[in-house]
Design a protein around this motif. Structure first.
Motif, PDB file in Angstrom:
ATOM      1  N   HIS A 154       0.831  -1.202   0.000  1.00 52.74           N
ATOM      2  CA  HIS A 154       0.000   0.000   0.000  1.00 52.74           C
ATOM      3  C   HIS A 154       0.868   1.256   0.000  1.00 52.74           C
ATOM      4  O   HIS A 154       0.574   2.225  -0.712  1.00 52.74           O
ATOM      5  CB  HIS A 154      -0.955   0.003   1.191  1.00 52.74           C
ATOM      6  CG  HIS A 154      -1.838   1.209   1.231  1.00 52.74           C
ATOM      7  ND1 HIS A 154      -2.756   1.490   0.243  1.00 52.74           N
ATOM      8  CD2 HIS A 154      -1.924   2.219   2.125  1.00 52.74           C
ATOM      9  CE1 HIS A 154      -3.380   2.620   0.537  1.00 52.74           C
ATOM     10  NE2 HIS A 154      -2.891   3.085   1.671  1.00 52.74           N
ATOM     11  N   GLY A 155       1.940   1.248   0.771  1.00 51.53           N
ATOM     12  CA  GLY A 155       2.840   2.402   0.800  1.00 51.53           C
ATOM     13  C   GLY A 155       3.467   2.667  -0.560  1.00 51.53           C
ATOM     14  O   GLY A 155       3.516   3.811  -1.026  1.00 51.53           O
ATOM     15  N   LEU A 156       3.950   1.615  -1.200  1.00 54.58           N
ATOM     16  CA  LEU A 156       4.547   1.783  -2.526  1.00 54.58           C
ATOM     17  C   LEU A 156       3.514   2.258  -3.536  1.00 54.58           C
ATOM     18  O   LEU A 156       3.781   3.154  -4.344  1.00 54.58           O
ATOM     19  CB  LEU A 156       5.189   0.476  -2.993  1.00 54.58           C
ATOM     20  CG  LEU A 156       6.462   0.061  -2.247  1.00 54.58           C
ATOM     21  CD1 LEU A 156       6.894  -1.344  -2.664  1.00 54.58           C
ATOM     22  CD2 LEU A 156       7.585   1.066  -2.490  1.00 54.58           C
ATOM     23  N   ILE A 157       2.322   1.663  -3.502  1.00 47.78           N
ATOM     24  CA  ILE A 157       1.255   2.063  -4.429  1.00 47.78           C
ATOM     25  C   ILE A 157       0.883   3.524  -4.192  1.00 47.78           C
ATOM     26  O   ILE A 157       0.732   4.298  -5.152  1.00 47.78           O
ATOM     27  CB  ILE A 157       0.026   1.138  -4.287  1.00 47.78           C
ATOM     28  CG1 ILE A 157       0.352  -0.260  -4.836  1.00 47.78           C
ATOM     29  CG2 ILE A 157      -1.193   1.739  -4.980  1.00 47.78           C
ATOM     30  CD1 ILE A 157      -0.656  -1.334  -4.477  1.00 47.78           C
ATOM     31  N   SER A 158       0.760   3.927  -2.951  1.00 45.95           N
ATOM     32  CA  SER A 158       0.411   5.318  -2.641  1.00 45.95           C
ATOM     33  C   SER A 158       1.480   6.277  -3.150  1.00 45.95           C
ATOM     34  O   SER A 158       1.163   7.344  -3.702  1.00 45.95           O
ATOM     35  CB  SER A 158       0.222   5.503  -1.133  1.00 45.95           C
ATOM     36  OG  SER A 158      -0.882   4.751  -0.691  1.00 45.95           O
ATOM     37  N   MET A 159       2.746   5.908  -2.998  1.00 42.96           N
ATOM     38  CA  MET A 159       3.831   6.753  -3.500  1.00 42.96           C
ATOM     39  C   MET A 159       3.805   6.829  -5.026  1.00 42.96           C
ATOM     40  O   MET A 159       4.021   7.901  -5.606  1.00 42.96           O
ATOM     41  CB  MET A 159       5.177   6.233  -3.000  1.00 42.96           C
ATOM     42  CG  MET A 159       5.367   6.403  -1.499  1.00 42.96           C
ATOM     43  SD  MET A 159       6.844   5.583  -0.887  1.00 42.96           S
ATOM     44  CE  MET A 159       8.120   6.625  -1.574  1.00 42.96           C
ATOM     45  N   GLN A 160       3.532   5.710  -5.683  1.00 40.79           N
ATOM     46  CA  GLN A 160       3.450   5.709  -7.143  1.00 40.79           C
ATOM     47  C   GLN A 160       2.272   6.564  -7.611  1.00 40.79           C
ATOM     48  O   GLN A 160       2.417   7.365  -8.531  1.00 40.79           O
ATOM     49  CB  GLN A 160       3.308   4.267  -7.664  1.00 40.79           C
ATOM     50  CG  GLN A 160       3.168   4.143  -9.159  1.00 40.79           C
ATOM     51  CD  GLN A 160       4.447   4.428  -9.945  1.00 40.79           C
ATOM     52  OE1 GLN A 160       5.479   4.785  -9.390  1.00 40.79           O
ATOM     53  NE2 GLN A 160       4.369   4.267 -11.254  1.00 40.79           N
ATOM     54  N   HIS A 161       1.126   6.406  -6.965  1.00 39.72           N
ATOM     55  CA  HIS A 161      -0.049   7.212  -7.342  1.00 39.72           C
ATOM     56  C   HIS A 161       0.210   8.701  -7.159  1.00 39.72           C
ATOM     57  O   HIS A 161      -0.310   9.523  -7.923  1.00 39.72           O
ATOM     58  CB  HIS A 161      -1.271   6.808  -6.529  1.00 39.72           C
ATOM     59  CG  HIS A 161      -1.903   5.540  -6.995  1.00 39.72           C
ATOM     60  ND1 HIS A 161      -2.897   4.917  -6.280  1.00 39.72           N
ATOM     61  CD2 HIS A 161      -1.694   4.756  -8.077  1.00 39.72           C
ATOM     62  CE1 HIS A 161      -3.274   3.812  -6.916  1.00 39.72           C
ATOM     63  NE2 HIS A 161      -2.551   3.701  -8.005  1.00 39.72           N
ATOM     64  N   ALA A 162       0.989   9.067  -6.157  1.00 39.06           N
ATOM     65  CA  ALA A 162       1.279  10.478  -5.888  1.00 39.06           C
ATOM     66  C   ALA A 162       2.381  11.022  -6.792  1.00 39.06           C
ATOM     67  O   ALA A 162       2.712  12.210  -6.715  1.00 39.06           O
ATOM     68  CB  ALA A 162       1.671  10.652  -4.419  1.00 39.06           C
ATOM     69  N   GLY A 163       2.959  10.166  -7.640  1.00 42.55           N
ATOM     70  CA  GLY A 163       4.022  10.606  -8.539  1.00 42.55           C
ATOM     71  C   GLY A 163       5.357  10.788  -7.858  1.00 42.55           C
ATOM     72  O   GLY A 163       6.258  11.433  -8.386  1.00 42.55           O
ATOM     73  N   ARG A 164       5.533  10.189  -6.687  1.00 41.60           N
ATOM     74  CA  ARG A 164       6.757  10.388  -5.910  1.00 41.60           C
ATOM     75  C   ARG A 164       7.900   9.473  -6.339  1.00 41.60           C
ATOM     76  O   ARG A 164       9.032   9.697  -5.954  1.00 41.60           O
ATOM     77  CB  ARG A 164       6.479  10.161  -4.426  1.00 41.60           C
ATOM     78  CG  ARG A 164       5.256  10.868  -3.945  1.00 41.60           C
ATOM     79  CD  ARG A 164       5.274  12.063  -3.111  1.00 41.60           C
ATOM     80  NE  ARG A 164       6.396  12.666  -2.564  1.00 41.60           N
ATOM     81  CZ  ARG A 164       6.552  12.885  -1.279  1.00 41.60           C
ATOM     82  NH1 ARG A 164       5.681  12.454  -0.416  1.00 41.60           N
ATOM     83  NH2 ARG A 164       7.593  13.555  -0.851  1.00 41.60           N
ATOM     84  N   LEU A 165       7.593   8.434  -7.109  1.00 38.44           N
ATOM     85  CA  LEU A 165       8.644   7.491  -7.489  1.00 38.44           C
ATOM     86  C   LEU A 165       9.176   7.737  -8.898  1.00 38.44           C
ATOM     87  O   LEU A 165      10.301   7.336  -9.201  1.00 38.44           O
ATOM     88  CB  LEU A 165       8.126   6.045  -7.373  1.00 38.44           C
ATOM     89  CG  LEU A 165       7.686   5.623  -5.975  1.00 38.44           C
ATOM     90  CD1 LEU A 165       7.152   4.203  -5.992  1.00 38.44           C
ATOM     91  CD2 LEU A 165       8.834   5.746  -4.989  1.00 38.44           C
ATOM     92  N   GLY A 166       8.387   8.352  -9.752  1.00 37.99           N
ATOM     93  CA  GLY A 166       8.838   8.651 -11.100  1.00 37.99           C
ATOM     94  C   GLY A 166       9.139   7.416 -11.930  1.00 37.99           C
ATOM     95  O   GLY A 166      10.050   7.426 -12.757  1.00 37.99           O
ATOM     96  N   LEU A 167       8.383   6.348 -11.709  1.00 29.27           N
ATOM     97  CA  LEU A 167       8.615   5.087 -12.420  1.00 29.27           C
ATOM     98  C   LEU A 167       7.475   4.802 -13.387  1.00 29.27           C
ATOM     99  O   LEU A 167       6.320   5.146 -13.121  1.00 29.27           O
ATOM    100  CB  LEU A 167       8.712   3.930 -11.424  1.00 29.27           C
ATOM    101  CG  LEU A 167       9.823   4.000 -10.383  1.00 29.27           C
ATOM    102  CD1 LEU A 167       9.666   2.855  -9.383  1.00 29.27           C
ATOM    103  CD2 LEU A 167      11.188   3.958 -11.042  1.00 29.27           C
ATOM    104  N   SER A 168       7.797   4.139 -14.484  1.00 26.05           N
ATOM    105  CA  SER A 168       6.746   3.624 -15.354  1.00 26.05           C
ATOM    106  C   SER A 168       6.055   2.488 -14.614  1.00 26.05           C
ATOM    107  O   SER A 168       6.578   1.972 -13.612  1.00 26.05           O
ATOM    108  CB  SER A 168       7.349   3.104 -16.661  1.00 26.05           C
ATOM    109  OG  SER A 168       8.110   1.930 -16.405  1.00 26.05           O
TER     110      SER A 168
END
Length: 189
Positions: A154-168
């Motif tokens: 959930h933490g990783l998904i939330s970071m990805q959704h927020a654009g914090r990881l910059g990953l495809s």
């Protein structure tokens, strides 16, 4: 079979959630989409939260249906992988609905993590418990291990959704797999 008014109302609310997010759902907008008055919605849903709970409940059904497909359920590692991949697929395909499922009070996501109300925690815990019984995972507190796994995802998904990881999405899937492997194997020397 005819679609009832309550189903049409929930479907209209779901469309708004998918397109714009739960915060954009209003009784007026839903009523306009369905072609009824806002007051007519209250015959079927007591308030906006009840309507959003209905949308969330349907989302939980969709998510858990994903876990019913695939390989036989006799391998706890494969079951855990299937559960987490289904969660990841759902979160990437329907990010605003995923957010509703995890942020909205009530429905199946509510309650203490030991209360058996979370489909995600239940599925992860079942795989972890079976893996511990078979000696594939070290003995430990099942609920806490399941919570650690779900919280990581959930933490990783939330970071990805927020654009914090910059990953495809492809890169993000690799990160999730690597992070889960690290969690399950530990990071000790």
């Amino acid at each position: 079979m005819a679609v009832g008014t309550a189903d049409r109302i929930a479907a209209a609310a779901r469309t708004i959630v998918l397109d714009e997010g739960a915060d954009r759902v209003s009784m007026r907008r839903v009523a306009a989409a369905v072609g009824i008055t806002p007051m007519a919605i209250y015959r079927h849903f007591s308030d906006r939260d009840a309507l959003l709970r209905a949308v969330a409940e349907q989302g939980w059904v969709e998510l858990t249906d994903r876990w019913g497909r695939g390989e036989p359920r006799d391998n706890p590692r494969a079951e855990l992988r299937r559960t987490l991949n289904g969660l990841l697929d759902f979160a990437l395909e329907q990010p605003k609905l995923y957010t509703l499922l995890h942020d909205h009070r009530g429905g199946r996501s509510g309650g203490d993590f030991r209360s058996d109300e979370s489909p995600v925690l239940n599925a992860v815990a079942a795989a972890v418990d079976e893996g511990m019984h078979r000696g594939l995972f070290a003995p430990d507190e099942v609920a806490e291990v399941a919570l650690s796994i779900a919280a990581l995802m959930h933490g990783l998904i939330s970071m990805q959704h927020a654009g914090r990881l910059g990953l495809s999405d492809a890169e993000f899937r690799v990160l999730c797999g690597t992070a889960m492997t690290r969690l399950l194997h530990g990071v000790g020397a």
